[in-house]
Design an enzyme around this catalytic site. Structure first.
Site, PDB file in Angstrom:
ATOM      1  N   LEU A 165     -11.997   9.807  39.236  1.00 53.83           N
ATOM      2  CA  LEU A 165     -11.799  10.297  37.986  1.00 53.83           C
ATOM      3  C   LEU A 165     -13.039  10.026  37.135  1.00 53.83           C
ATOM      4  O   LEU A 165     -13.690  11.001  36.347  1.00 53.83           O
ATOM      5  CB  LEU A 165     -10.770   9.707  37.126  1.00 53.83           C
ATOM      6  CG  LEU A 165      -9.630   9.605  37.648  1.00 53.83           C
ATOM      7  CD1 LEU A 165      -8.419   8.545  37.099  1.00 53.83           C
ATOM      8  CD2 LEU A 165      -8.927  11.200  37.090  1.00 53.83           C
ATOM      9  N   LYS A 175      11.268  11.658  27.445  1.00 50.57           N
ATOM     10  CA  LYS A 175      12.232  10.737  27.288  1.00 50.57           C
ATOM     11  C   LYS A 175      13.169  10.811  26.211  1.00 50.57           C
ATOM     12  O   LYS A 175      12.848  11.399  25.036  1.00 50.57           O
ATOM     13  CB  LYS A 175      11.727   9.354  27.703  1.00 50.57           C
ATOM     14  CG  LYS A 175      11.260   9.115  28.966  1.00 50.57           C
ATOM     15  CD  LYS A 175      11.004   7.483  29.076  1.00 50.57           C
ATOM     16  CE  LYS A 175      10.538   7.326  30.466  1.00 50.57           C
ATOM     17  NZ  LYS A 175       9.985   5.832  30.757  1.00 50.57           N
ATOM     18  N   GLU A 185      -0.433   4.034  40.610  1.00 47.61           N
ATOM     19  CA  GLU A 185       0.189   4.865  39.576  1.00 47.61           C
ATOM     20  C   GLU A 185      -0.935   5.486  38.627  1.00 47.61           C
ATOM     21  O   GLU A 185      -1.663   4.729  38.116  1.00 47.61           O
ATOM     22  CB  GLU A 185       1.166   4.112  39.007  1.00 47.61           C
ATOM     23  CG  GLU A 185       2.042   4.977  37.568  1.00 47.61           C
ATOM     24  CD  GLU A 185       2.920   4.101  36.774  1.00 47.61           C
ATOM     25  OE1 GLU A 185       4.007   4.343  36.746  1.00 47.61           O
ATOM     26  OE2 GLU A 185       2.178   3.043  36.163  1.00 47.61           O
ATOM     27  N   ALA A 242       2.534   5.793  22.330  1.00 52.39           N
ATOM     28  CA  ALA A 242       2.996   4.815  23.438  1.00 52.39           C
ATOM     29  C   ALA A 242       2.475   3.303  23.208  1.00 52.39           C
ATOM     30  O   ALA A 242       3.350   2.216  23.364  1.00 52.39           O
ATOM     31  CB  ALA A 242       2.558   5.180  24.808  1.00 52.39           C
TER      32      ALA A 242
END
Length: 215
Positions: free
Chosen positions: A26, A117, A144, A156
């Site tokens: 990344l 969600k 993950e 979040a």
């Protein structure tokens, strides 16, 4: 005991090295975009490695015996990398560029942007498998990867703090406000996406979800 400790450290080390591999990939993409493109889709990269205690607690919740084999088979989020992007289209672009690399294999994908969600949480979750080359051979390690926008990440982070403060027993009124804030963050992302497309002539970004990550 010393032998068990050393084996445990080696086992957890593989997950750290797998995480480092993903971060390197990344970071290379981020540096390349910074040097050769008009703007950089990657705003920030962070990571975390679960402690062994957290892994054992998760196994206990699942009713699984704490062995190295059961950890390998059951827990896929020991190593975690989070990528923050400016725009929703960048989330999918970064995920596509990462998973297109030949030594990366996607084990699982959960698109909470296309299907948020119930509480409003949005993010793109990937479990990728990356090879780690050690003196003992090649080890395939799951990592993950969460990719989200700045607005999603802010929401979040706030949700995590609220749940921690109330020990997951959050008052209903506060939960309703939190869900409403998630809708506001989503609307902000949509408006910023439109402005971004206008600025760049409308042709430089893919629409949300138009190029799903191949599994």
């Amino acid at each position: 005991m010393r032998s068990l400790r050393d084996e445990t450290e080696r086992f957890m080390q593989r997950y750290k090295f797998g995480m480092d591999e993903v971060i390197t990939k990344l970071s290379i993409l981020r540096e390349e975009f910074g040097q050769t493109h008009a703007y950089n889709p990657i705003e920030h990269i962070s990571s975390r490695l679960k402690s062994l205690d957290s892994v054992i607690e998760k196994l206990d919740r699942k009713g699984v015996d704490p062995t190295f084999d059961s950890i390998r088979e059951t827990i896929t989020d020991i190593a975690g990398v989070r990528v923050t992007c400016s725009f929703v289209s960048d989330v999918y672009r970064v995920a596509e560029l990462l998973t297109a690399q030949g030594d990366i294999r996607v084990l699982k994908k959960k698109d909470y942007i296309a299907s948020p969600k119930a509480n409003g949480y949005q993010s793109l979750h990937l479990i990728v498998e990356v090879p780690v080359f050690l003196s003992t051979g090649t080890h395939l390690v799951p990592v993950e990867v969460q990719v989200r926008t700045i607005a999603m990440d802010f929401w979040a982070s706030l949700e995590h703090k609220i749940y921690y403060k109330y020990d997951r027993q959050v008052p209903a009124a506060l939960l309703e406000d939190l869900t409403d804030a998630a809708r506001t963050a989503s609307e902000l992302d949509a408006r910023m996406e439109r402005l971004h497309r206008e600025l760049h002539g409308g042709g430089s970004n893919r629409s949300t979800g138009s190029r799903p990550v191949a599994v």
